[in-house]
Scaffold this active site. Structure first.
Site, mmCIF file in Angstrom:
data_model
loop_
_atom_site.group_PDB
_atom_site.id
_atom_site.type_symbol
_atom_site.label_atom_id
_atom_site.label_comp_id
_atom_site.label_asym_id
_atom_site.label_seq_id
_atom_site.Cartn_x
_atom_site.Cartn_y
_atom_site.Cartn_z
ATOM 1 N N LYS A 180 0.735 -1.293 0.179
ATOM 2 C CA LYS A 180 0.109 -0.013 -0.052
ATOM 3 C C LYS A 180 0.785 1.205 0.002
ATOM 4 O O LYS A 180 0.640 2.182 -0.726
ATOM 5 C CB LYS A 180 -0.886 -0.077 1.213
ATOM 6 C CG LYS A 180 -2.266 -0.876 1.038
ATOM 7 C CD LYS A 180 -2.921 -0.990 2.397
ATOM 8 C CE LYS A 180 -3.995 -2.124 2.336
ATOM 9 N NZ LYS A 180 -4.537 -2.847 3.627
ATOM 10 N N GLN A 208 -4.735 -1.147 9.690
ATOM 11 C CA GLN A 208 -4.889 -2.673 9.056
ATOM 12 C C GLN A 208 -5.218 -3.518 10.103
ATOM 13 O O GLN A 208 -4.896 -3.527 11.242
ATOM 14 C CB GLN A 208 -3.131 -3.014 8.983
ATOM 15 C CG GLN A 208 -2.946 -4.284 8.140
ATOM 16 C CD GLN A 208 -3.634 -4.219 6.691
ATOM 17 O OE1 GLN A 208 -3.379 -3.550 5.937
ATOM 18 N NE2 GLN A 208 -4.499 -5.244 6.419
ATOM 19 N N ASP A 240 -11.151 3.562 4.196
ATOM 20 C CA ASP A 240 -11.785 2.106 4.105
ATOM 21 C C ASP A 240 -13.152 1.781 4.125
ATOM 22 O O ASP A 240 -13.677 0.851 3.734
ATOM 23 C CB ASP A 240 -11.090 1.309 5.315
ATOM 24 C CG ASP A 240 -10.010 0.324 4.876
ATOM 25 O OD1 ASP A 240 -9.904 -0.005 3.806
ATOM 26 O OD2 ASP A 240 -9.290 -0.175 5.880
#
Ligand code: NDP
Length: 297
Positions: A54, A98, A121
């Site tokens: 990422k 994460q 997200d």
């Protein structure tokens, strides 16, 4: 029939390129690059790989990447303090923590602490609510990526029968909502669904997000169906190999004999997730700077 292979890798590369160009345009207007902060707690090897890729993809798309790696024994209070700091940092447009977090941390309260306007997200309940009532917010990256592949392949989804297998908050439920919003007729199937194969057989569109290797065979599919395979499953290694093969939830080779189009694993949905994350970060940057996000991303 031999199904057309839906090349998510190529689609994602094009999306990343467009996002990168738009990010450069943003920097000219705003005097700074869009910024994405990624927080990793602990040393989970798979998460480590995701976070590294990422970071690389963020920089390649002309954005700032802020990586925060915390020890596995970090407390809720310390993680919440970092999230608060990132919420208040004007250089940070998107925040991604994460998952999964180590077991002692309260995942729900950490996600709830992220500013919904930086929740790229799309996991915050405010963004789930916005999606549910049709307000613009952030949509989870994987289902939004699946939707992009579907509309690219099929155009208008009105009236099509869609079956989503899986009802998680990060894939199945938002996927079903996006399909309903696109006027498909949607069934959500899960582990308690009776006669799953015959439910799937009705579908013009199948989205499999289960996590069971090659569960869906060709007998389950309607002729010409479009199949989006979200599953990522690692098979046990062959003798002599150190890693097993990655497969999806769909038996790709045999399903290809019946489906009209199908995503491979790897190279289908997977690459879309990071590309959409960058897209969401670009949109967040525009909103945070009071600018209009470019159309068509
Ligand atoms: P979850 O484990 O949260 O959800 C799985 C869903 O599948 C549940 O709703 C479960 O039903 C359902 N299910 C389990 N077994 C069966 C069965 N035998 N028949 C029908 N339904 C079943 O997984 P996620 O949604 O997080 O992920 C799904 C898959 O997608 C995984 O393989 C994951 O690795 C992959 N993934 C891939 C991503 C990508 O970037 N490509 C991103 C995110 C996930 P119930 O609710 O009843 O338990």
């Amino acid at each position: 029939m031999t199904a057309q292979r839906i090349d998510g890798k190529a689609f994602a590369a094009r999306l990343r390129e467009r996002v990168g160009e738009a990010a450069a345009g943003f920097a000219t207007k705003a005097g700074r690059r869009p910024g994405l902060a990624v927080v990793l707690v602990g040393e989970d090897p798979a998460s480590n790989v995701y976070v590294r890729s990422k970071g690389k993809a963020t920089v390649a798309a002309n954005m700032e990447s802020f990586e925060h790696r915390l020890a596995a024994d970090t407390s809720d209070a310390d993680l919440l303090a970092l999230v608060d700091q990132l919420n208040n940092d004007d250089a940070v447009d998107g925040i991604l923590v994460q998952l999964p977090l180590p077991g002692h941390l309260d995942e729900q309260s950490i996600i709830a602490a992220i500013s919904p306007d930086k929740d790229v997200d799309g996991f915050h309940v405010i963004n789930a609510g916005r999606l549910s009532v049709g307000q613009s917010g952030f949509v989870p990256c994987t289902p939004l990526g699946c939707m992009m592949l579907l509309t690219d392949r099929l155009g208008d989804l009105s009236g099509l029968e869609a079956v989503v297998i899986g009802r998680s908050n990060i894939v199945g439920k938002p996927m079903a909502q996006l399909l309903v919003d696109a006027n498909a007729t949607v069934t959500i199937a899960h582990s308690r669904t009776k006669g799953l194969a015959s439910v799937v057989k009705r579908a013009d569109i199948v989205v499999a997000a289960v996590g069971r290797p090659e569960m869906i065979g060709k007998d389950w599919l309607k002729d010409g169906a479009t199949v989006i395979d979200v599953g990522i499953n690692r098979l046990p290694p062959e003798p002599g190999a150190d890693k097993g093969k990655l497969v999806g939830d769909v038996a790709f080779a045999e399903a290809s004999e019946v489906a009209g189009a199908i995503t491979p694993v790897p190279g289908g949905v997977g690459p879309m997730t990071i590309a959409v994350l960058l897209r969401n970060t670009l949109v967040a940057a525009h909103r945070n700077a009071g600018l209009t996000a470019p159309e068509g991303l």
